[in-house]
Every structure is written in C-alpha cells, then in structure tokens.
Design an enzyme around this catalytic site. Structure first.
Site, PDB file in Angstrom:
ATOM      1  N   ASP A  73       2.780  -0.710  10.312  1.00 35.56           N
ATOM      2  CA  ASP A  73       1.978   0.412   9.851  1.00 35.56           C
ATOM      3  C   ASP A  73       2.764   1.071   8.714  1.00 35.56           C
ATOM      4  OD1 ASP A  73       0.085   2.323   9.467  1.00 35.56           O
ATOM      5  OD2 ASP A  73      -0.096   2.906  11.555  1.00 35.56           O
TER       6      ASP A  73
HETATM    7  C1  BGC Z   1      -2.407   4.411   9.480  1.00 32.57           C
HETATM    8  C2  BGC Z   1      -3.056   3.050   9.490  1.00 32.57           C
HETATM    9  C3  BGC Z   1      -3.507   2.669   8.102  1.00 32.57           C
HETATM   10  C4  BGC Z   1      -2.310   2.731   7.166  1.00 32.57           C
HETATM   11  C5  BGC Z   1      -2.600   2.288   5.754  1.00 32.57           C
HETATM   12  C6  BGC Z   1      -1.371   4.556   8.380  1.00 32.57           C
HETATM   13  O1  BGC Z   1      -0.943   5.857   8.262  1.00 32.57           O
HETATM   14  O2  BGC Z   1      -1.817   4.656  10.738  1.00 32.57           O
HETATM   15  O3  BGC Z   1      -4.116   3.042  10.394  1.00 32.57           O
HETATM   16  O4  BGC Z   1      -4.089   1.403   8.117  1.00 32.57           O
HETATM   17  O5  BGC Z   1      -1.829   4.055   7.146  1.00 32.57           O
HETATM   18  O6  BGC Z   1      -3.357   3.197   5.059  1.00 32.57           O
END
Ligand code: BGC
Length: 759
Positions: free
Chosen positions: A285
């Site tokens: 993530d």
């Molecule tokens: C979120 C994810 C997301 C990623 C990319 C993160 O902060 O937890 O769900 O896909 O950002 O934008």
C-alpha cells in the site's frame, strides 16, 4: 535501437498471435528477457512511484522521467489522461535500455468518470450481474484513458462502522463479500482472465489482510485476531479473489499477529502463495514499506529486506527497494532469487496484459471520447444506483410520492454536485453530477412545484466541516446563523405538501482517514430535521451516508427514510426515480445498523454466549447491557420495498444429508402488495453442535427475484456438505456430522426455519 530489436525478435518468436497468453511461452519470454536485465533493472521493475514531477511537479518521487530512462520504474499510478500516459509509456519504451513497458494503475474504485455507488452501497444491490457490469464499465472507461490496472476491489470485512473505510468495502459478511469480490474481478479482468482485448484491466484485491478489523475503527491501526477468526471469517473474500484469478494483491497497513502485513512472511507467502496458490504479484500500500519504520521494525534497509523476504514484489512510493536492496544483497540480507522472483511476477503481469506485444495497447487516444461517460454507461449507473438504495422505513406508505404537489427539498446535501459521487471517485468531473433538487425536478412533473432551501450547514463546527469536504467537494459553508438558515427552510416547508430532507454525512466523512466516534447525523442537521417534523408535514429523509449511522431517534420520529449512500455520478436521477416510484427500492443492508456506538462491534453472525438473552428487557447475570438492547436497529439483510413480500414455511427434500449427498430447501415467496418488486431471498445455516463454537447463523446463499404484484415464486437452494465446512481448532477445513438449522427470510432476523441431520 538494439534493445528494441532484441525485444522485437523475442516477441515475434514467442508471442501467440491469438488473444490471451500461454504459460509456457510466457515463461520462456520472461526468462529470456530477465537474462538480459541487470540487477538494477530488475529492482527498477519493483519500484512504483506516484506521479512525481511528471504531472504535478510535486511529490517525493522527484525526477521520475530520469528514473524511467534509467529503468528504475516498473509502473506509475493515479495519472489521468491517455495522452499523458502515452507519452510516459513512450519514454519507457523508447528511452530506457530494454524498453520494458510500464504498468499504469489507478484507484478506479466504483467507476471511472461514470461513477457507480460507493462499494458499500453497490453491495446492497445483492445483484452480482449488476456489480460485475459496473466493474466492466469501469474497466472500459479506465482503459480508454490509458489505465491497465485498478486498485480494486477492496474486500476487507468490517464490523465497525466507526471505521471510515467501511464505505469502500462490501460489508460484514464473508460469503457475500466473496461473491462480490468474484463478480468485480470478472468485470475488470473478463471471464477468462486472459485480457484478450484492451477493455479488460488487471484487478488488485486489497488490503491483505484484516484491514477492516482495526481497533476501535481507528484507521491504519492495530489488529489483534485469532487464527480461527482469520480463517473462518476475514480471509474468505481474499481467498475468493485469488480463486477468481485476481492479477495482484495489495498488502494492508495493519499488523497481523504482531508483524506489519507488509513484512509478514506467514501472511504473504505461507498463506497467500503456499496455501492459496496465488500466482499474481503483490504490491505494497502507499508507503507501506517505509511505514514499517514507524512500526518500529528498523531503518529503511531493514524494513525493505523484511518486505522482500515476506513476499512483497512491488514497492509503492517508499523507494525502499530501489535504494537499499542492492546493499542488502551484498550483505546477504536478501537473495538474488528473491529479487528475480518478484521481478518475474511483475513482468508476468505485463505479459498477461499484452504490454510486450503492444506497449500502447491501452493508449488509444481515439477511444476516450467514444467510451467514457457515455449515455449508455450513465443509464446503467443510474439503474444500479436506484437498486443500491435501502428503504429503512415507510410509515403510512408516504413513499412513493405522486406528482402535482409542492415539494420542499431541504438540507445541506440537496443542492450539491461534488458531493454526489462519493469517496474515491478519482477520475470524476465534480461539476458533472446532477443535484438532488434537479433529480427530483426531472421526475416530479410540470404540475409540481419544487422549492429548495439549504436549511443548515453540514455541521456546527467549521473545522469539522472543512475536514469533511476535502478534495474539491466543498459544500460552500453558509455564513448565516443556524437560525437564519433554518427559518428560511421552514418558510418553504410550511407551504409544501411534503418535505424531502437531503441530509446526513458528506462524501468525505467516510472513506480513508475518515473515522468517527459519533456516527449519528451531524448535530445541526438533526436540529433542522426536528424543526421540519414540527411543521406536521410528511417528511421523507433522504439519507446520505458512507457507513451505518445510529438512527434510533430518526427511526422513531421520521415517517420515511430512504438510505441512498453515495450513489455515484447519476445518483440524483436515481433518487428521483425511487422517490416517485419509477423504481421500487430493493436494496438490502450488508452491514448491521447499531442502535448506539456502545454496541459496536455488532454483527449478525456472532457466537452464542453461555448466557444468551432474549431481547425483551434486562436480566441480571445475562449477556446484556443495563442501558441498551442487544439487538441492532436494522439487522443485516434488512430493507423494505413499496410492496410487501411474505414467506411460506421452509421445506426440505429430506431431513438427512449424507456426506456425498445433497438436499433441497425451498420456500414460496409471494408479493402481497400493489407494486411489482424485487426481493433478496436469503439462506442462513447454523451448525447446532460443533467441536468449536459456531456462529448463530451464517449466510450460505441468496437469490434476488422479481415478483409482479400478486405473484408467487418457489425459490430452491441446494445444500451440500461442502457448504457446511469450517476451520476447526487445528485449522483443518472440515464438516462435522450433526444437526443443522436452515433459515430463509428477507433479512437475517425474520426467518423461518427447519432442521436436518448431516451424517
Ligand atoms: C490506500 C489504498 C490505495 C492507495 C493508492 C492508499 O492510501 O490505502 O487503498 O489504493 O493509497 O492510492
């Protein structure tokens, strides 16, 4: 030029001419390609920066163009616009040594420019075909704009509505969550996961694992869970995603068994790869590797090595792999095999998508105009939004409204466009959606008068309001006093035949980093609602929310409540259609609505205690509260219709089921009301005696049926021992002989039941 020739001949020799890919040919192609790659280039494939300087000039990932040319980038994400993406792809293909194409990802969570309901709302349709189609349309639009990879679906089970991200998931039930995960992945990736055309994109299930179980609903927080709960409840939708062939899996920010998921080898390798046989690639993530430093696991080099050892292939924005893996290799902290394995999984994804055959497969600029936000897509989104709404109350059949009336539309959410699509609608044009007022005007008919007043701000606290309306979704705070705003609304309300109050949460009050301790309708809006009710006019509460709210007072005092979640770009027209009966609501809750925050976590598939209690008053020394019922306000699976359905007794084809046999359970459902309608018939089963404590009931099947007014239908479910399996104390997946109760109904509370013996 040399690298292009090498690639060209390799491709001609190996790539199949027909659509799809062949595993053996892919293996040969990638082995050959990797034999030409330096260690730095392999590590470069494992690096996923954000847009950095290319688009915004901001971000930590500076000089991205230079890094792409040096082969230090494997993909990028959240860049909108096919022309931009095509140019970045050109740099990768023409100006890096081996010309390996990039992946372009995006959070296409519930639609692209045509936005569908937030996932929690979409799940309430219980319509797997509609859910699949929403993902297919999202894939068509995103791919027409350069995107080949989406960070969706989010399949985290959540039993705590304080957590803002409950809005991004499919609710509290593992089985339903698993079915939805499969439907979404089929929609994104196509039926066969072969990416045969440029309209299928790679899906990324997230967040592995248990992200929805963070303590007290605080985002990015600690999870502490038994392995039995993991295997019997929370893992199911992730495993379903793997079985559906999901192309990638994103790790979660929380710890699992004391180790951050990003560095948890048991989770990412033993469970995901060895037990479930996942063949796609894993991605962190946002900054997930770097965050392990804050978790207290060491410096960037240490946590990057930990992540690679655990089985994480691609590093989103931490640049831990890029900057430390070579050193770790020299020091023997990681192996070249581990780097090769991660690089191979990422190259395989590119191969499967067809990017080696045509790096510009998803960069056809002629598609965008024809395929994005089309009237066809919008019509489907509107229909799906209407199907996601849940009618919570309809006393005296106030709804549906009829025309020729004066309608006062009141509330801070009644006249806003940017608030309609809901959280995580990254690609939407915030000025495009119609407002609730417009949606109502469109169906109310010329003889009706539709009046509007804001009535109140979102909250009395300007700071909370600002925090709750970020990302360009401002509700334009009105500087007049609470009283002035309310009086303006009351002035139109007293002259109206009916009041429609469009109130609740703003779209950014749920979603990432939007947890709440108080999950009621914000203060100033509650006061407005009370004053509106005092007029004596019928009030319809059109409730916007991204989570279950506590609505005890509203349920007692407001005659009609239609929960519309955040229905996407076409929500306003869907609201008009449902209010005026063009569509009969059929959504059913996928999360329990608690009576109070103190009951959380509250979910239907809980265990029986040693001191169970009937919910008819306090009993000393039983499992109950002094000051609150145990029962929820609205149970899982609940939702009303403009018509009424009745259920017959449950019939079993046999009361004995053998280990290799099956039995049929059936029920007759009748539409007793005046309107045609749809009903979600739900099958629950309880294992009455087990070697471990088993839930009070578990959803094991459902069917959404359409019934004309007066019509009856027999609904059959087949029960097989496979459906009765669970993980026992030794984590073996088994069924146990004994007595079972089978229950069928229109929600998890109101069911009729029968029993059978499994032998
Ligand atoms: C979120 C994810 C997301 C990623 C990319 C993160 O902060 O937890 O769900 O896909 O950002 O934008």
């Amino acid at each position: 030029m040399k690298k292009l020739l090498i690639l060209f001949f390799a491709i001609i020799a190996i790539l199949p001419l027909s659509a799809g890919y062949n595993q053996a040919e892919m293996d040969r192609f990638i082995t050959d390609l990797m034999s030409q790659m330096t260690l730095e280039e392999k590590i470069g494939q494992m690096n996923l920066p954000s847009d950095g300087d290319i688009i915004t000039g901001l971000g930590d990932n500076s000089n991205i163009t230079g890094k792409i040319k040096q082969s230090y980038v494997g993909g990028m994400f959240n860049i909108k616009g096919v022309e931009k993406i095509r140019e970045i792809q050109r740099i990768a293909v023409e100006e890096s040594r081996l010309g390996i194409p990039l992946l372009f990802g995006m959070d296409v969570i519930h639609g692209y420019e045509t936005v569908f309901p937030i996932p929690l709302g979409l799940a309430c349709t219980w319509n797997m075909e509609a859910i699949r189609e929403s993902a297919q349309i999202a894939a068509t639009e995103a791919s027409a704009d350069g995107i080949c990879w989406t960070f969706s679906p989010m399949v985290d089970i959540c039993r705590d509505p304080r957590w803002g991200r409950i809005s991004e998931g499919n609710g509290e039930d593992p089985f339903l969550g698993g079915q939805i995960a499969k439907a979404m992945i089929r929609g994104y990736q196509g039926e066969d996961n072969l990416f045969a055309t440029n309209k299928q994109i790679m899906s990324c299930a997230k967040h592995f694992a248990l992200y929805g179980a963070s303590e007290a609903g605080r985002d990015y927080n600690t999870v502490d869970m038994s392995r039995l709960s993991m295997y019997n409840d929370y893992f199911y939708p992730y495993q379903a995603a793997v079985e559906a062939g999901v192309g990638s899996m994103m790790a979660s920010f929380n710890v699992v068994d004391g180790i951050p998921a990003h560095g948890n080898k048991w989770l990412l390798t033993d469970v995901l790869r060895d037990q479930w046989n996942f063949r796609g690639f894993t991605v962190t993530d946002y900054g997930g590797i770097g965050e392990m430093m804050s978790h207290g696991l060491g410096d960037l080099q240490t946590v990057s090595a930990l992540a690679l050892n655990a089985g994480l292939d691609m590093d989103m924005v931490s640049e831990g792999y890029l900057n430390t893996l070579q050193k770790s290799l020299e020091e023997g902290k990681v192996t070249e095999d581990q780097i090769d394995r991660a690089c191979r999984y990422i190259l395989e994804a590119k191969y499967k998508l067809g990017l080696f055959e045509d790096p510009y497969k998803y960069c056809d600029p002629s598609r965008a105009k024809k395929e994005i936000y089309t009237p066809e897509h919008r019509a489907i989104a509107c229909k799906t939004a209407a199907e996601s709404f849940v009618l919570l109350k309809n006393e005296g059949n106030i709804l549906p409204l009829s025309g020729n009336k004066t309608i006062a539309v009141v509330g801070p959410l009644a006249n806003t466009r940017s608030n309609m699509p809901g959280t995580w609608s990254v690609a939407v044009d915030l000025n495009a959606p119609a407002t609730v007022v417009e949606g109502i005007k469109a169906v109310a008919g010329e003889k009706s008068t539709v009046l509007y007043a804001k009535g109140s701000n979102l909250t009395s606290d300007p700071v909370l309001e600002e925090n709750s309306t970020v990302f360009g979704r401002s509700l334009h705070r009105d500087n007049r006093s609470e009283e002035e705003l309310r009086n303006e609304a009351l002035a139109i309300a007293v002259g109206a035949d009916v009041i429609v109050a469009a109130i609740g949460e703003s779209s950014e009050m749920s979603g990432e980093s939007s947890s709440r301790t108080d999950i009621s309708i914000p203060d100033v809006q509650q006061r407005l609602l009370k004053e509106l009710l005092k007029t004596g006019k019928p009030v319809v509460l059109v409730l916007f929310t991204g989570r279950p709210l506590t609505l005890v007072w509203e349920n007692e005092n407001v005659p009609a409540i239609l929960n519309v979640w955040f229905g996407g770009s076409e929500a306003a027209h869907a609201i008009g259609d449902v209010l005026f009966g063009k569509v009969n609501p059929s959504g059913k809750l996928v999360t329990t609505f608690p009576r109070s925050v103190g009951q959380i976590p509250l979910y239907y598939n809980h265990f029986m205690t040693g001191r169970p209690v009937a919910d008819n008053g306090f009993e000393k020394y039983r499992s109950n509260y002094l000051d609150e019922k145990n029962a929820p306000l609205y149970p899982f699976g609940y939702g009303l219709s403009y018509t009424q359905f009745s259920y017959s007794d449950v019939k079993l084809s046999s009361t004995r089921l053998s280990g290799n046999g099956k039995i049929t359970v059936s029920v007759t459902v009748t539409n007793n009301g005046k309107y045609d309608g749809k009903e979600v018939v739900q099958l629950y089963i309880r294992d009455l005696v087990g070697s471990i404590t088993r839930p009070l009931k578990e959803l094991k099947g459902f069917e959404k049926i359409s019934l004309k007014a007066g019509e009856s239908k027999v609904v059959n479910f087949t029960i097989q021992p496979e459906m009765l399996k669970f993980y026992n104390y030794n984590l073996e997946y088994v069924w146990e002989p004994g007595e079972f109760e089978v229950m069928i109904g229109g929600n998890s509370r109101d069911v009729s039941s029968a029993r059978f013996i499994l032998q």
